[in-house]
Scaffold this active site. Sequence first.
Site: not given
Ligand code: MN
Length: 413
Positions: A123, A130, A196, A198, A230, A234, A237, A250, A254, A361
């Site tokens: 990834d 971002h 996420e 992506e 993804d 948080r 993380q 993560k 996915t 975000e």
């Molecule tokens: Mn990602």
Amino acid sequence: MKASFIPVSPDSDFPIQNLPYGVFEENKQTHVGVAIGEQILSLTLLESNNLLGEPLNLFSGESLNPFMAAGKQTWDRIRTKITKLLDSENPELRDHQSLRDKVFFDQSQVKMLLPAKVGDFTDFYASREHATNVGKMFRDPDKALLPNWLHLPVGYHGRASSVVIDGTPIRRPKGQLKEPDQEDPHFGPTRCLDFELEMGIFLGPGNKLGEPIPIDQARDHIFGLVLLNDWSARDIQRWEYLPLGPFLAKNFATTISPWIVPYAALEPFLIEAVPQEKQVLPYLNEHSRKIFDIQLSVELQGNDIPSPQTICQSNFKHLYWTPEQFIAHHSATGCNLQPGDLLGTGTISGPTTDSLGSLLELAWGGKKPLTLDGAERTYLQDGDHVTLKAQCHGNGYKIGFGPCTGQILPLQS
Ligand code: MN
């Protein structure tokens, strides 16, 4: 404009200009197929009926890996052949009713499977917006972008075994969490479950160990693109990521969309990529820097949000680093990329507040909750459905990617 004898409605994701590849199961039989309108044409059956030219045994297995390994010339030849077979002007398949009855399937009647055996998932982190937003929230608002970011496409080696297909439920994970006012962590369910937005790039032939792929040849290794979510915890993380990056935050799931849209279908949508601020080193320098113009969106639905709400509208073109630069950088050491390898772009956030590709975000780390249909969200709740969508608008047709959805299930009791 080219049309198929198979009916395709104007808002279909899958006109004859698209022809994405997927793997499906029907009556306990696995097929490789191509989507057209609401149907699927089985390449497995076309091949076994000698309708795809020389028998190469590309589509007899349970994945697209042998076809991915065959390389660009074969991809082009097969795509030309399928386009011809589906053409409304060509009687070969159109007027062969007994064969038609055998080789077409209704998309609603089959089960889609992972399109490839993913050997490795990497990834990247290629959206400047971002990376800047996360840097502001996790580190230092004044030095949000780390010094290496403008010189190389930052990435990490992800987890391939938990790459799952559209529709697979996502169980809320547990992990180590540390509250800001406590010295030691505890173990419990994530309270900051996020998506996420992506895209994933499936790779073609790849390279031998020790032989890097030069940037001007990188394009020939791009088989096609899928949507990719993804999923990220948080709070896990934030505690675990220093100094080596994301790990358990993560690795639990996915999600990808089931149809791989081939590079050839996306080529008409290449536009100039954003200029790079720093002169990159020669191995990353492209003579012509192109990127796909693909519109992206995210919809959220939940127990208290009855109809899906669009919470993000972004575009692939916002990426600062291109897929060709991912490939040149990833293989620069001689690391061998293989057919079926999957490269994530990283969250694709744009410059505006409605183009941010994660809840982290959109709700700014929990500080600005989103209001949706009367409900509020900072992170995902049990029962929430997240759907990613992507499309390109051509002259009189649309290239879509199909859905990429996951529903959050509560902890197993
Ligand atoms: Mn990602």
